[in-house]
Design an enzyme around this catalytic site. Structure first.
Site, short mmCIF file in Angstrom:
data_model
loop_
_atom_site.label_atom_id
_atom_site.label_comp_id
_atom_site.label_asym_id
_atom_site.label_seq_id
_atom_site.Cartn_x
_atom_site.Cartn_y
_atom_site.Cartn_z
N ASN A 178 11.32 0.82 5.99
CA ASN A 178 10.97 1.18 4.62
C ASN A 178 10.44 2.61 4.65
OD1 ASN A 178 11.14 -1.65 3.36
ND2 ASN A 178 9.79 -1.98 5.11
N GLU A 211 13.15 0.91 -0.02
CA GLU A 211 12.90 -0.29 0.79
C GLU A 211 14.13 -0.73 1.57
OE1 GLU A 211 10.79 -3.68 -0.58
OE2 GLU A 211 9.83 -2.55 -2.20
N CYS A 262 5.75 -9.07 2.49
CA CYS A 262 5.90 -8.35 1.23
C CYS A 262 4.54 -8.38 0.53
CB CYS A 262 6.97 -9.01 0.37
SG CYS A 262 7.17 -8.19 -1.22
N ASN A 269 5.52 -5.26 8.64
CA ASN A 269 6.90 -4.75 8.53
C ASN A 269 6.84 -3.23 8.75
OD1 ASN A 269 5.60 -4.16 6.14
ND2 ASN A 269 7.28 -4.75 4.81
N CYS A 307 5.84 -0.95 -3.70
CA CYS A 307 5.87 -1.68 -2.42
C CYS A 307 4.44 -1.80 -1.92
CB CYS A 307 6.74 -0.91 -1.42
SG CYS A 307 6.78 -1.65 0.22
N GLY A 308 3.95 -3.02 -1.82
CA GLY A 308 2.54 -3.24 -1.44
C GLY A 308 2.27 -2.88 0.01
N THR A 309 3.13 -3.34 0.92
CA THR A 309 2.91 -2.98 2.32
C THR A 309 3.07 -1.46 2.47
OG1 THR A 309 5.24 -3.53 2.76
CG2 THR A 309 3.60 -5.19 3.35
N ASN A 334 3.44 -6.92 -2.46
CA ASN A 334 3.46 -7.32 -3.88
C ASN A 334 3.89 -8.77 -3.99
OD1 ASN A 334 2.69 -4.82 -5.08
ND2 ASN A 334 4.75 -4.02 -4.68
N1 LIG Z 1 11.75 -4.40 1.93
C1 LIG Z 1 10.64 -4.81 2.76
C2 LIG Z 1 10.03 -6.10 2.36
C3 LIG Z 1 9.43 -6.08 0.98
C4 LIG Z 1 8.19 -5.19 0.86
C5 LIG Z 1 7.58 -5.35 -0.48
N2 LIG Z 1 8.26 -4.81 -1.59
C6 LIG Z 1 6.09 -5.08 -0.52
O1 LIG Z 1 5.55 -5.08 -1.64
O2 LIG Z 1 5.45 -4.96 0.52
C7 LIG Z 1 11.08 -4.93 4.22
O3 LIG Z 1 12.27 -5.17 4.49
O4 LIG Z 1 10.23 -4.80 5.10
#
Ligand SMILES: N[C@@H](CCC[C@H](N)C(=O)O)C(=O)O
Length: 295
Positions: free
Chosen positions: A200, A218, A88, A167, A227-229, A90
């Site tokens: 996502n 997500e 994650c 992810n 969502c950072g990723t 963020n």
């Molecule tokens: N929902 C994502 C994990 C969380 C990602 C996050 N909000 C971010 O900021 O990257 C998943 O299941 O891969």
């Protein structure tokens, strides 16, 4: 879960309004079931959050013990529905801010173990007015897969890029972010076999040169404010769409990504690694009522 008689200490934090319940558990003593995660993240009957960041010493967690020599702390990330995710973006900034807030680390460089490997945040110095410094994270390598993926919402469909940031992501370029609709349900992504663990989904539109805006649905959390990723996946997919490849030019590519909850700055480096910069805020601290936990 075995909280103390006086309850379960927690903090609440967010990064560009992607919000998390932070649970310090240095010795890895808590059994955090999926059902308990979902209760804690419930915005009406619980504390509320897009996910949980459990803070565990790497040495105390079987999934992180091998990284303990490199990273003292493991980010055990859970989505709001209780599912486990590898990374994650963020969250890792908020995790770093928590470590700083708790006096466990200072400004500067640190390493955090995640299920996607070690990530390296850098905490900038606070501003003169005390505003905490932004956090830049080395997010590791983006992998762009060649699959032909399609995202469908209602009667609209778009081709999408399959990007992995630790992810899985599907990045669709749209003319208007409103075309993604209310995103109350997960968009359909096909073929589903490309994402056996779920995905996502990012919707992206142009704002200017090397500047985009996005929304995200997500996996495990629904539509979130950031969502950072996802922002990293979007920046890399946009660069390739623009014919920009830092591995070829030898120059880093900077992208500004606007999300409903704020702005993230993303740089793809010539070596294929991605850097993300944004805020991270601790909002509150408290104790979960042991009676509520026991119910
Ligand atoms: N929902 C994502 C994990 C969380 C990602 C996050 N909000 C971010 O900021 O990257 C998943 O299941 O891969």
């Amino acid at each position: 879960m075995h909280p103390t008689h006086s309850g379960l200490p927690f903090l609440k934090g967010h990064g560009t309004e992607n919000d998390f319940v932070i649970i310090p558990d240095p010795d890895g003593a808590l059994e955090l079931s999926a059902a308990m995660v979902a209760r804690l993240c419930d915005r009406r009957a619980g504390i509320g959050g897009d996910g949980i960041l459990r803070v565990v010493r790497s040495a105390a967690h079987p999934e992180a013990a091998a990284m303990a020599g490199e990273a003292e702390w493991f980010m055990d990330y859970r989505n709001a529905d209780g599912s486990i995710a590898e990374m994650c973006g963020n969250g890792v900034r908020v995790f770093a801010r928590y470590l700083q807030h708790a006096g466990l680390v200072g400004e500067g460089d640190l390493a955090v173990a995640t299920r996607a490997g070690v990530r390296r945040p850098h905490i900038a110095k606070a501003d003169a007015d005390g505003t905490p410094g932004r956090i830049t994270v080395d997010m590791g390598r983006a992998t762009l897969h060649p699959d032909q993926v399609e995202v469908t919402v209602g009667d609209r469909r778009w081709p999408a890029r399959h990007v992995n940031m630790g992810n899985p992501h599907a990045v669709a370029f749209v003319d208007d972010l409103r075309h993604a609709g209310r995103l109350l349900d997960a968009p359909e992504v096909s073929p589903a076999s490309v994402y056996p663990e779920g995905v996502n989904v990012e919707f992206v539109t142009d704002r200017g040169p090397r500047h985009v805006a996005m929304r995200v649905h997500e996996r495990g959390s629904g539509e979130t404010r950031s969502c950072g990723t996802g922002a990293c996946a979007v920046a890399v997919a946009t660069a390739r769409r623009d014919g920009v490849d830092p591995a070829v030019t030898g120059e880093p590519a900077d992208y500004t990504v606007d999300l409903p909850g704020g702005r993230l700055l993303i740089t793809e480096r010539p070596d294929g690694t991605v850097e993300m910069t944004g805020p991270a805020v601790i909002v509150a601290e408290g104790v979960v009522d042991p009676a509520w936990l026991g119910r």
